[in-house]
Motif scaffolding. Structure first.
Motif, mmCIF file in Angstrom:
data_model
loop_
_atom_site.group_PDB
_atom_site.id
_atom_site.type_symbol
_atom_site.label_atom_id
_atom_site.label_comp_id
_atom_site.label_asym_id
_atom_site.label_seq_id
_atom_site.Cartn_x
_atom_site.Cartn_y
_atom_site.Cartn_z
ATOM 1 N N VAL A 172 27.530 37.118 -21.484
ATOM 2 C CA VAL A 172 27.773 35.789 -20.915
ATOM 3 C C VAL A 172 26.757 34.788 -21.450
ATOM 4 O O VAL A 172 27.102 33.627 -21.739
ATOM 5 C CB VAL A 172 27.739 35.841 -19.378
ATOM 6 N N LEU A 173 25.511 35.208 -21.602
ATOM 7 C CA LEU A 173 24.496 34.314 -22.161
ATOM 8 C C LEU A 173 24.839 33.974 -23.610
ATOM 9 O O LEU A 173 24.652 32.840 -24.051
ATOM 10 C CB LEU A 173 23.117 34.971 -22.086
ATOM 11 N N GLY A 174 25.365 34.957 -24.340
ATOM 12 C CA GLY A 174 25.826 34.685 -25.698
ATOM 13 C C GLY A 174 26.947 33.671 -25.717
ATOM 14 O O GLY A 174 27.027 32.826 -26.616
ATOM 15 N N SER A 175 27.821 33.731 -24.723
ATOM 16 C CA SER A 175 28.891 32.749 -24.607
ATOM 17 C C SER A 175 28.320 31.350 -24.361
ATOM 18 O O SER A 175 28.778 30.374 -24.960
ATOM 19 C CB SER A 175 29.833 33.140 -23.453
ATOM 20 N N ALA A 176 27.309 31.259 -23.490
ATOM 21 C CA ALA A 176 26.694 29.964 -23.207
ATOM 22 C C ALA A 176 26.035 29.381 -24.448
ATOM 23 O O ALA A 176 26.155 28.180 -24.730
ATOM 24 C CB ALA A 176 25.661 30.119 -22.086
ATOM 25 N N ILE A 177 25.342 30.220 -25.208
ATOM 26 C CA ILE A 177 24.679 29.767 -26.424
ATOM 27 C C ILE A 177 25.708 29.297 -27.453
ATOM 28 O O ILE A 177 25.554 28.241 -28.077
ATOM 29 C CB ILE A 177 23.814 30.901 -27.001
ATOM 30 N N THR A 178 26.765 30.070 -27.616
ATOM 31 C CA THR A 178 27.817 29.711 -28.565
ATOM 32 C C THR A 178 28.486 28.398 -28.182
ATOM 33 O O THR A 178 28.737 27.529 -29.027
ATOM 34 C CB THR A 178 28.869 30.831 -28.629
ATOM 35 N N PHE A 179 28.786 28.228 -26.884
ATOM 36 C CA PHE A 179 29.462 27.018 -26.433
ATOM 37 C C PHE A 179 28.561 25.800 -26.579
ATOM 38 O O PHE A 179 29.035 24.696 -26.877
ATOM 39 C CB PHE A 179 29.911 27.174 -24.990
ATOM 40 N N ALA A 180 27.258 25.973 -26.373
ATOM 41 C CA ALA A 180 26.328 24.853 -26.542
ATOM 42 C C ALA A 180 26.302 24.379 -27.992
ATOM 43 O O ALA A 180 26.315 23.173 -28.264
ATOM 44 C CB ALA A 180 24.926 25.273 -26.097
ATOM 45 N N PHE A 181 26.270 25.314 -28.932
ATOM 46 C CA PHE A 181 26.286 24.944 -30.347
ATOM 47 C C PHE A 181 27.617 24.291 -30.714
ATOM 48 O O PHE A 181 27.662 23.309 -31.471
ATOM 49 C CB PHE A 181 26.044 26.184 -31.202
ATOM 50 N N TYR A 182 28.691 24.815 -30.138
ATOM 51 C CA TYR A 182 30.015 24.228 -30.364
ATOM 52 C C TYR A 182 30.058 22.757 -29.949
ATOM 53 O O TYR A 182 30.667 21.929 -30.628
ATOM 54 C CB TYR A 182 31.076 25.014 -29.590
#
Length: 316
Positions: A172-182
């Motif tokens: 889930v943290l990886g998802s948050a990081i990915t979405f922030a960069f997106y």
């Protein structure tokens, strides 16, 4: 010594903040529908594909309508711009979504939402590291407060049901990081294409990838076994957890920017917590209350300081 007239404070884009606020609240229902689908025996890949099966026709119809009604948009879709939008959409709507869905198989819906809620901090950091934004050091304590709240809930879960907790949190943290960069990359595309056209391209690309993945992993025959209840969950997940919030949030990004949009999501975790407790029957102890209060207070403080910092920069 005479001083010139004071500059008026920059007007708050109420419509932009409203779009972002409602979009974040709708996105917060996503975890509930995903958990219900998992409980019904649907795999991670099939759940994501059900979401996209509902959303894909909507985005394709809107895409065709946009190009038909606005011929001036067609020259903007060069091969390079189209591929860039598809790649950014894949990052934000396929990679981030899959990591989130996979993480939800191991953690509760309310904890997942709180972990995702930290993505504004990554929006700030990526903006400073890669996109030339100015670092605001006074935001660090607010970030620490929110992560402290997550640690409280993490520690409680670790003593009660530790199975898969670390893996689920990492996903889930990886998802948050990915979405922030997106969000930063999406802003650049939307400045050229507009939020609606970019959203249609990005989501359509992600949808086709998710559907293709499920067909390979689960097989086409698995969809024939889904009953009306599972298709209903897919419909709700596709419309209220995907289509509506994606347009609302992207419209918010286009109007007020990625950092401001990311700071408006404070209502989202509350929505998820209430639904998770009453629909999914998840526990909500004093540890949850204390940790959640720390996360929300830190995020509210982050948003308040961020708004004040932006106002000061505008006065310079």
């Amino acid at each position: 010594m005479t001083t010139g007239p004071a500059r008026p404070a920059p007007a708050v884009d109420a419509a932009g903040y409203g779009l972002a606020f409602v979009g974040a609240a709708l996105f917060s229902t996503k975890g509930i529908f995903i958990k219900l689908a998992f409980a019904a025996g649907v795999s991670t890949e099939a759940t994501l594909a059900l979401r996209m099966l509902v959303a894909l026709p909507v985005y394709l119809l809107i895409l065709l309508s946009l190009l038909r009604r606005n011929p001036q948009l067609r020259p903007l879709l060069t091969s390079k711009r189209l591929l860039a939008s598809m790649a950014v959409g894949t990052l934000g709507y396929y990679v981030a979504s899959y990591l989130d869905f996979a993480g939800l198989a191991f953690v509760t819906a309310q904890y997942e939402r709180l972990v995702l809620f930290t993505y504004p901090f990554f929006v700030l950091l990526f903006g400073v590291w890669f996109f030339g934004d100015r670092m605001s050091w006074n935001l660090i304590p607010a970030m620490g407060l929110s992560y402290g709240g997550l640690l409280v809930i993490f520690a409680w879960n670790l003593t009660v049901r530790p199975e898969g907790l670390v893996l689920g949190t990492a996903l889930v943290l990886g998802s948050a990081i990915t979405f922030a960069f997106y969000q930063h990359l999406a802003k650049q595309q939307m400045l050229v294409l507009g939020s609606a056209l970019f959203t249609c391209i990005g989501m359509s690309t992600a949808a086709m990838l998710a559907i293709g993945q499920s067909l390979v992993v689960d097989g086409p025959a698995s969809y024939l076994e889904f009953d009306g209840y599972i298709w209903f969950l897919g419909l709700m997940l596709g419309v209220f957890g995907t289509v509506l919030p994606s347009f609302l949030l992207n419209a918010g990004i286009a109007r007020i920017g990625a950092r401001a949009t990311s700071s408006t999501a404070s209502f989202g975790p509350i929505v998820t917590i209430v639904l998770a407790v009453f629909i999914l029957g998840e526990e909500f102890t004093l540890f949850h209350a204390f940790g959640t209060a720390m996360v929300l207070l830190g995020s509210w403080l982050f948003a308040w300081l961020e708004t004040r910092n932006r106002a000061k920069l505008a006065e310079l």
